[in-house]
Design a protein around this motif. Sequence first.
Motif, PDB file in Angstrom:
ATOM      1  N   THR A   1       0.897  -1.197  -0.024  1.00  0.00           N
ATOM      2  CA  THR A   1      -0.044  -0.297   0.025  1.00  0.00           C
ATOM      3  C   THR A   1       0.919   1.349  -0.006  1.00  0.00           C
ATOM      4  O   THR A   1       0.455   2.241  -0.625  1.00  0.00           O
ATOM      5  CB  THR A   1      -0.936  -0.044   1.232  1.00  0.00           C
ATOM      6  OG1 THR A   1      -0.336   0.110   2.522  1.00  0.00           O
ATOM      7  CG2 THR A   1      -2.076  -1.090   1.334  1.00  0.00           C
TER       8      THR A   1
ATOM      9  N   VAL B   1       2.037   2.089  -3.513  1.00  0.00           N
ATOM     10  CA  VAL B   1       0.833   2.724  -4.295  1.00  0.00           C
ATOM     11  C   VAL B   1       0.705   4.326  -4.219  1.00  0.00           C
ATOM     12  O   VAL B   1       0.489   4.778  -5.017  1.00  0.00           O
ATOM     13  CB  VAL B   1      -0.457   1.941  -3.779  1.00  0.00           C
ATOM     14  CG1 VAL B   1      -1.621   3.053  -4.593  1.00  0.00           C
ATOM     15  CG2 VAL B   1      -0.727   0.821  -4.280  1.00  0.00           C
TER      16      VAL B   1
ATOM     17  N   TYR C   1      -4.943  -1.336  -8.770  1.00  0.00           N
ATOM     18  CA  TYR C   1      -3.642  -1.287  -8.877  1.00  0.00           C
ATOM     19  C   TYR C   1      -3.245  -2.894  -8.944  1.00  0.00           C
ATOM     20  O   TYR C   1      -3.683  -3.635  -8.077  1.00  0.00           O
ATOM     21  CB  TYR C   1      -2.768  -0.594  -7.879  1.00  0.00           C
ATOM     22  CG  TYR C   1      -3.092   0.855  -7.666  1.00  0.00           C
ATOM     23  CD1 TYR C   1      -2.597   1.814  -8.223  1.00  0.00           C
ATOM     24  CD2 TYR C   1      -4.035   1.299  -6.745  1.00  0.00           C
ATOM     25  CE1 TYR C   1      -2.956   3.262  -8.108  1.00  0.00           C
ATOM     26  CE2 TYR C   1      -4.650   2.548  -6.173  1.00  0.00           C
ATOM     27  CZ  TYR C   1      -3.943   3.581  -6.999  1.00  0.00           C
ATOM     28  OH  TYR C   1      -4.327   4.903  -6.865  1.00  0.00           O
TER      29      TYR C   1
END
Length: 170
Positions: free
Chosen positions: A93, A96, A163
């Motif tokens: 995360t 991202v 993603y």
Amino acid sequence: MKTILLAVFLVISGSAWATAVEENTVAANRTITKAIRAQLAPKMAEAILSATYDGFYQISGRQKRNNEFRFNKVRGKKSFPDARWEQLAVDVTKRVDFRGASNNVGSKRKASATAYVVFYKGGIEGVQNPGVGESLALVMINQRNAINRDMPTVKGLSTSKLYLLDVGLN
């Protein structure tokens, strides 16, 4: 009578087993399924929805400065199969670097979001791997804005982003 009871038991246990097998795909999660169908081409969406995943983590996050979100609270009861890739899910995360605008005008409350991180150890058949490793991570971020208590007419918005990242699973 015993034959009928046995037949009923087999039908019930068979459907329960089929449901358990289906739950290892993202198709079992309505939020992710809706985002995948809306944002991806039909062939790619079906490939991802039907692929069996090796790990699933749900991570809560809050908006920080510059509209950046930080995800750090893994929901342990939503983890599959266990906590072995939990830290990797949090690190994914961070890769991202999700940023999202919010409508929290003058409020101390910030927008929240949930990151769903799904690991595919051998990749996904029919989906080209963008990196050099064999494993893929599908990250879906579902952002929900906090409703400002002082301005009840300003409603929170919701958005989802997908993603697909290359990861190294061991």
